[in-house]
Design a protein around this motif. Sequence first.
Motif, PDB file in Angstrom:
ATOM      1  N   THR A 158      38.072 -33.166  30.265  1.00  0.00           N
ATOM      2  CA  THR A 158      37.805 -33.933  31.486  1.00  0.00           C
ATOM      3  C   THR A 158      38.970 -34.884  31.742  1.00  0.00           C
ATOM      4  OG1 THR A 158      36.580 -35.594  30.243  1.00  0.00           O
ATOM      5  CG2 THR A 158      35.283 -33.858  31.266  1.00  0.00           C
ATOM      6  N   GLU A 159      39.332 -34.988  33.001  1.00  0.00           N
ATOM      7  CA  GLU A 159      40.373 -35.916  33.427  1.00  0.00           C
ATOM      8  C   GLU A 159      39.962 -36.486  34.775  1.00  0.00           C
ATOM      9  OE1 GLU A 159      44.645 -34.901  32.324  1.00  0.00           O
ATOM     10  OE2 GLU A 159      43.733 -32.925  32.587  1.00  0.00           O
ATOM     11  N   MET A 160      40.626 -37.554  35.159  1.00  0.00           N
ATOM     12  CA  MET A 160      40.269 -38.212  36.407  1.00  0.00           C
ATOM     13  C   MET A 160      41.512 -38.833  37.024  1.00  0.00           C
ATOM     14  SD  MET A 160      37.344 -41.129  36.868  1.00  0.00           S
ATOM     15  CE  MET A 160      38.232 -42.477  36.120  1.00  0.00           C
ATOM     16  N   ASP A 161      41.543 -38.869  38.351  1.00  0.00           N
ATOM     17  CA  ASP A 161      42.547 -39.648  39.059  1.00  0.00           C
ATOM     18  C   ASP A 161      41.827 -40.454  40.131  1.00  0.00           C
ATOM     19  OD1 ASP A 161      42.098 -37.881  41.191  1.00  0.00           O
ATOM     20  OD2 ASP A 161      43.968 -36.782  40.884  1.00  0.00           O
ATOM     21  N   ASP A 162      42.559 -41.000  41.067  1.00  0.00           N
ATOM     22  CA  ASP A 162      41.915 -41.870  42.054  1.00  0.00           C
ATOM     23  C   ASP A 162      41.059 -41.132  43.072  1.00  0.00           C
ATOM     24  OD1 ASP A 162      44.120 -40.709  43.196  1.00  0.00           O
ATOM     25  OD2 ASP A 162      44.695 -42.468  44.357  1.00  0.00           O
ATOM     26  N   SER A 163      41.130 -39.801  43.116  1.00  0.00           N
ATOM     27  CA  SER A 163      40.331 -39.078  44.109  1.00  0.00           C
ATOM     28  C   SER A 163      39.373 -38.046  43.531  1.00  0.00           C
ATOM     29  CB  SER A 163      41.244 -38.401  45.139  1.00  0.00           C
ATOM     30  OG  SER A 163      42.154 -37.546  44.492  1.00  0.00           O
ATOM     31  N   ASN A 164      39.593 -37.577  42.322  1.00  0.00           N
ATOM     32  CA  ASN A 164      38.769 -36.501  41.761  1.00  0.00           C
ATOM     33  C   ASN A 164      38.498 -36.677  40.272  1.00  0.00           C
ATOM     34  OD1 ASN A 164      38.732 -34.765  44.161  1.00  0.00           O
ATOM     35  ND2 ASN A 164      40.894 -34.417  43.719  1.00  0.00           N
ATOM     36  N   VAL A 165      37.446 -35.986  39.822  1.00  0.00           N
ATOM     37  CA  VAL A 165      37.181 -35.801  38.398  1.00  0.00           C
ATOM     38  C   VAL A 165      37.398 -34.308  38.141  1.00  0.00           C
ATOM     39  CG1 VAL A 165      35.439 -35.868  36.572  1.00  0.00           C
ATOM     40  CG2 VAL A 165      35.515 -37.689  38.282  1.00  0.00           C
ATOM     41  N   TYR A 166      38.175 -33.995  37.111  1.00  0.00           N
ATOM     42  CA  TYR A 166      38.522 -32.616  36.793  1.00  0.00           C
ATOM     43  C   TYR A 166      37.818 -32.225  35.504  1.00  0.00           C
ATOM     44  CZ  TYR A 166      42.213 -33.968  40.004  1.00  0.00           C
ATOM     45  OH  TYR A 166      42.888 -34.440  41.087  1.00  0.00           O
ATOM     46  N   ILE A 167      37.092 -31.112  35.543  1.00  0.00           N
ATOM     47  CA  ILE A 167      36.337 -30.663  34.375  1.00  0.00           C
ATOM     48  C   ILE A 167      36.725 -29.220  34.072  1.00  0.00           C
ATOM     49  CG2 ILE A 167      34.033 -30.150  33.474  1.00  0.00           C
ATOM     50  CD1 ILE A 167      32.976 -32.378  35.330  1.00  0.00           C
ATOM     51  N   THR A 168      37.012 -28.958  32.800  1.00  0.00           N
ATOM     52  CA  THR A 168      37.271 -27.596  32.355  1.00  0.00           C
ATOM     53  C   THR A 168      36.444 -27.345  31.110  1.00  0.00           C
ATOM     54  OG1 THR A 168      39.525 -27.613  33.223  1.00  0.00           O
ATOM     55  CG2 THR A 168      39.020 -25.957  31.553  1.00  0.00           C
ATOM     56  N   LEU A 169      35.694 -26.256  31.122  1.00  0.00           N
ATOM     57  CA  LEU A 169      34.956 -25.787  29.952  1.00  0.00           C
ATOM     58  C   LEU A 169      35.628 -24.493  29.507  1.00  0.00           C
ATOM     59  CD1 LEU A 169      31.306 -26.203  31.307  1.00  0.00           C
ATOM     60  CD2 LEU A 169      32.595 -27.805  29.899  1.00  0.00           C
ATOM     61  N   LYS A 170      36.000 -24.419  28.232  1.00  0.00           N
ATOM     62  CA  LYS A 170      36.688 -23.237  27.717  1.00  0.00           C
ATOM     63  C   LYS A 170      35.863 -22.587  26.626  1.00  0.00           C
ATOM     64  CE  LYS A 170      41.480 -24.528  28.471  1.00  0.00           C
ATOM     65  NZ  LYS A 170      42.787 -24.697  27.826  1.00  0.00           N
ATOM     66  N   ASP A 171      35.842 -21.260  26.671  1.00  0.00           N
ATOM     67  CA  ASP A 171      35.118 -20.461  25.701  1.00  0.00           C
ATOM     68  C   ASP A 171      36.008 -19.284  25.330  1.00  0.00           C
ATOM     69  OD1 ASP A 171      33.341 -19.007  24.192  1.00  0.00           O
ATOM     70  OD2 ASP A 171      32.018 -18.508  25.851  1.00  0.00           O
ATOM     71  N   GLN A 172      36.670 -19.331  24.220  1.00  0.00           N
ATOM     72  CA  GLN A 172      37.597 -18.297  23.761  1.00  0.00           C
ATOM     73  C   GLN A 172      38.661 -18.036  24.829  1.00  0.00           C
ATOM     74  OE1 GLN A 172      34.853 -15.198  22.801  1.00  0.00           O
ATOM     75  NE2 GLN A 172      34.312 -16.095  20.834  1.00  0.00           N
ATOM     76  N   ASN A 173      38.584 -16.914  25.552  1.00  0.00           N
ATOM     77  CA  ASN A 173      39.611 -16.574  26.542  1.00  0.00           C
ATOM     78  C   ASN A 173      39.182 -16.829  27.978  1.00  0.00           C
ATOM     79  OD1 ASN A 173      41.330 -15.675  24.501  1.00  0.00           O
ATOM     80  ND2 ASN A 173      40.402 -13.650  24.511  1.00  0.00           N
ATOM     81  N   THR A 174      38.092 -17.532  28.172  1.00  0.00           N
ATOM     82  CA  THR A 174      37.608 -17.786  29.527  1.00  0.00           C
ATOM     83  C   THR A 174      37.521 -19.291  29.778  1.00  0.00           C
ATOM     84  OG1 THR A 174      35.290 -17.763  28.832  1.00  0.00           O
ATOM     85  CG2 THR A 174      36.245 -15.660  29.552  1.00  0.00           C
ATOM     86  N   ALA A 175      37.516 -19.653  31.043  1.00  0.00           N
ATOM     87  CA  ALA A 175      37.412 -21.068  31.393  1.00  0.00           C
ATOM     88  C   ALA A 175      36.655 -21.226  32.705  1.00  0.00           C
ATOM     89  CB  ALA A 175      38.798 -21.691  31.514  1.00  0.00           C
ATOM     90  N   LEU A 176      35.950 -22.330  32.805  1.00  0.00           N
ATOM     91  CA  LEU A 176      35.247 -22.725  34.024  1.00  0.00           C
ATOM     92  C   LEU A 176      35.874 -24.038  34.475  1.00  0.00           C
ATOM     93  CD1 LEU A 176      32.751 -22.328  35.964  1.00  0.00           C
ATOM     94  CD2 LEU A 176      31.523 -23.809  34.387  1.00  0.00           C
ATOM     95  N   HIS A 177      36.448 -24.034  35.680  1.00  0.00           N
ATOM     96  CA  HIS A 177      37.142 -25.205  36.212  1.00  0.00           C
ATOM     97  C   HIS A 177      36.351 -25.778  37.377  1.00  0.00           C
ATOM     98  CE1 HIS A 177      40.794 -24.101  33.983  1.00  0.00           C
ATOM     99  NE2 HIS A 177      40.600 -22.876  34.408  1.00  0.00           N
TER     100      HIS A 177
END
Length: 178
Positions: A143-162
């Motif tokens: 998880t990361e954040m800046d002044d306009s958004n929150v960014y979320i990435t879930l990773k499972d082996q070779n796949t990711a959900l952004h």
Amino acid sequence: MMNQLKGKVILVTTIITAIVLFGGWAIYEQFVVKAPLEQAIMKVDGIIKADKPVRDQKTMSIQVELSPTANLKEVYTAISEQGKRMIGNRTLQLDVNNQEYERLDQVWEKSMFQIAEAMETRTYSTIPNVLEQLASDEIEVYTEMDDSNVYITLKDQNTALHKILPRVAEKLGVWTNV
């Protein structure tokens, strides 16, 4: 007879003028705005595929497919910076095409209520904890954040959900499960 000829000349002139104006605008839009932005987008590390940008009065929407190793915040920031001239004062809306991965989708769906609550109350620091509690040992949470958004990435082996979540409350309604 002369009036009919004048009417036809005016009609033809109007049609030709409209074609030139709208054609010129379409050519400008494609070659001055969209093509340079597309080229800039494809140079960003982590982007596998990007559709043509769609621009309206308030937003510049771009659909992208990211690699599982992509850093979502860095991708968003790079597109914002490289496309600053073409995006102008519009809001960049990056729509990430996520494949359906059952385990990652389940974690996301189970966490949506708590994440929505954290976004609404602006208690962003609770988001990583919520996701980590619901994720199994095989799923990594970023998880990361800046002044306009929150960014979320879930990773499972070779796949990711952004996921990109806008920090503006009225935009919360546009979240999707996919």
